[in-house]
Write a protein that holds these residues in place. Structure first.
Motif, PDB file in Angstrom:
ATOM      1  N   LYS A  91       0.832  -1.197   0.000  1.00 44.38           N
ATOM      2  CA  LYS A  91       0.000   0.000   0.000  1.00 44.38           C
ATOM      3  C   LYS A  91       0.873   1.255   0.000  1.00 44.38           C
ATOM      4  CE  LYS A  91      -3.664   2.340   2.619  1.00 44.38           C
ATOM      5  NZ  LYS A  91      -4.527   2.278   3.844  1.00 44.38           N
ATOM      6  N   ALA A  92       1.944   1.249   0.799  1.00 40.06           N
ATOM      7  CA  ALA A  92       2.842   2.407   0.849  1.00 40.06           C
ATOM      8  C   ALA A  92       3.479   2.644  -0.515  1.00 40.06           C
ATOM      9  CB  ALA A  92       3.920   2.188   1.904  1.00 40.06           C
ATOM     10  N   PHE A  93       3.884   1.558  -1.174  1.00 40.31           N
ATOM     11  CA  PHE A  93       4.477   1.655  -2.510  1.00 40.31           C
ATOM     12  C   PHE A  93       3.477   2.261  -3.495  1.00 40.31           C
ATOM     13  CE2 PHE A  93       4.953  -0.318  -6.719  1.00 40.31           C
ATOM     14  CZ  PHE A  93       6.257   0.065  -7.048  1.00 40.31           C
ATOM     15  N   ALA A  94       2.245   1.752  -3.489  1.00 41.82           N
ATOM     16  CA  ALA A  94       1.216   2.237  -4.419  1.00 41.82           C
ATOM     17  C   ALA A  94       0.925   3.721  -4.172  1.00 41.82           C
ATOM     18  CB  ALA A  94      -0.055   1.410  -4.266  1.00 41.82           C
ATOM     19  N   GLU A  95       0.834   4.114  -2.906  1.00 40.90           N
ATOM     20  CA  GLU A  95       0.565   5.520  -2.572  1.00 40.90           C
ATOM     21  C   GLU A  95       1.717   6.416  -3.020  1.00 40.90           C
ATOM     22  OE1 GLU A  95      -0.168   5.740   1.593  1.00 40.90           O
ATOM     23  OE2 GLU A  95      -2.162   4.829   1.466  1.00 40.90           O
ATOM     24  N   ALA A  96       2.952   5.961  -2.788  1.00 38.30           N
ATOM     25  CA  ALA A  96       4.111   6.774  -3.156  1.00 38.30           C
ATOM     26  C   ALA A  96       4.168   6.990  -4.666  1.00 38.30           C
ATOM     27  CB  ALA A  96       5.389   6.100  -2.666  1.00 38.30           C
ATOM     28  N   VAL A  97       3.929   5.938  -5.429  1.00 43.83           N
ATOM     29  CA  VAL A  97       3.954   6.051  -6.893  1.00 43.83           C
ATOM     30  C   VAL A  97       2.825   6.948  -7.379  1.00 43.83           C
ATOM     31  CG1 VAL A  97       3.696   4.758  -9.047  1.00 43.83           C
ATOM     32  CG2 VAL A  97       5.124   3.833  -7.218  1.00 43.83           C
ATOM     33  N   GLU A  98       1.658   6.796  -6.773  1.00 45.07           N
ATOM     34  CA  GLU A  98       0.512   7.635  -7.153  1.00 45.07           C
ATOM     35  C   GLU A  98       0.805   9.115  -6.872  1.00 45.07           C
ATOM     36  OE1 GLU A  98      -4.267   8.127  -6.084  1.00 45.07           O
ATOM     37  OE2 GLU A  98      -3.078   6.513  -5.177  1.00 45.07           O
ATOM     38  N   ARG A  99       1.595   9.390  -5.839  1.00 44.45           N
ATOM     39  CA  ARG A  99       1.914  10.764  -5.462  1.00 44.45           C
ATOM     40  C   ARG A  99       3.116  11.328  -6.220  1.00 44.45           C
ATOM     41  NH1 ARG A  99       1.514   9.855   1.140  1.00 44.45           N
ATOM     42  NH2 ARG A  99      -0.687   9.243   1.198  1.00 44.45           N
TER      43      ARG A  99
END
Length: 354
Positions: A91-99
């Motif tokens: 989830k942290a990875f997905a959020e970071a990439v999305e941001r």
């Protein structure tokens, strides 16, 4: 994203065995594990070092065209990954990439004997990445199925250092504000301190960002281009761009730790005697005895919450682009107004006597 503390620091180095020997002999780390082709890590070999709550991974390439070898050729030995503890790495990875972060490694699950570790990485600054690490089960396993952990050493030795306090990062001119904005947007960090430092004809600008947990702190520094080139310019030229200038390790008793480390071969920067003669007038009475600070060359500063004591090692890096700091906090949460200037002047003294 729920970033906790620094999980571990990974260095890319030309010779992991040689680097481990120095850190174990001089700083008291212990080699606790190893990984390589025989454990399913192709093209490279890694050693795991531990002391207190500090975990360091030293990784060397086994072929000239491996990305680790390319990093070392470009920057020399240095920090390549600052890993964050998280509750959900995917989830942290997905959020970071999305941001807006650049993906480096998609989420991977490592599991063995009831222990599971999920990792994923994104790019931070320069060529330094951040690995999200989610752990379930025995932390001592570190990376189950990949890292072979040695039998526990019955003699742990003297534990002088407890955790990673902060990392100091040099940035090219013009990248300070965008980098602060990047860490605020992508990782949810907040700016907690800023300082403009002038030393003679040189100057630099600095801002400190910190995770919501308060356990991950980065001091970001850029040179001021309308002044005479100085230490930060030297770092950027020799390192080949942005990178970690030093890591600060927390000690519970700095005036006890410094002589012990010196006895093992650590070389610290010296402080002029006049610094201690003027100390009480500048800061009042410090928590530690001035004569003890003078004897150990330890610097002191303060913020609204308390005092911070620190000392910097001489750089043994062939390019003089990396060194260590030992720090002891007596209530201080950030850095005093003289903190970074003291470092700047200390490094200048080392260069003057080199």
């Amino acid at each position: 994203m729920n970033i906790g503390a620094v999980d571990h620091i990974e260095f890319y180095v030309g010779d992991a065995q040689h680097s481990a020997f120095y850190l174990c002999t001089a700083f008291g780390f212990r080699v606790c594990g190893q990984a390589g082709p025989e454990t399913g890590l192709p093209g490279r070999r890694s050693l795991l070092l531990r002391q207190g709550g500090i975990e360091i991974v030293l990784t060397s390439a086994l072929t000239f065209d491996h990305p680790v070898a390319e990093y070392v050729a470009r920057h020399g030995d240095g920090v390549a990954n600052i890993a964050f503890e998280v509750t959900d790495a995917a989830k942290a990875f997905a959020e970071a990439v999305e941001r807006g972060a650049t993906a480096v490694e998609e989420p991977v699950v490592h599991s063995q004997c009831g222990t599971e570790v999920v990792t994923a990485s994104v790019l931070g600054f320069g060529d330094v990445a951040h690995r999200f690490v989610q752990r379930t089960g025995d932390r001592a396993a570190f990376l189950p199925g990949v890292m072979d952990i040695f039998a526990e050493d019955p003699d742990e030795g003297e534990q002088l250092l407890s955790t990673v306090d902060h990392a100091a990062i040099c940035l090219p001119a013009g990248q300070l504000r965008p980098t602060v904005a990047f860490y605020e947007k992508v990782f949810g960090f907040s700016q907690i301190f800023e300082e403009f430092i002038e030393v003679g004809e040189q100057a630099m600008d600095s801002k400190v960002v910190q995770s919501p947990s308060g356990k991950v702190t980065f001091t970001l520094i850029e040179p001021v281009t309308d002044r005479k080139p100085g230490q930060i310019d030297d770092f950027l030229a020799r390192h080949g761009g942005a990178g970690v200038q030093h890591l600060a390790l927390l000690a519970d008793d700095i005036v006890g730790a410094v002589p012990a480390l010196e006895g093992r071969g650590v070389k610290f920067l010296e402080t002029p005697d006049a610094y201690y003669n003027e100390l009480e007038e500048r800061l009042g009475s410090p928590d530690l005895k001035i004569e003890d600070l003078r004897r150990t060359n330890v610097l002191v500063d303060q913020d609204h919450w308390g005092q911070v004591f620190q000392i910097f090692t001489q750089s043994l890096h062939i390019r003089k682009t990396f060194f260590w700091e030992v720090i002891d906090r007596h209530g201080a949460r950030t850095f005093g107004s003289g903190n970074i200037k003291a470092l700047y002047e200390a490094v200048a003294r080392e260069k003057a006597t080199a």
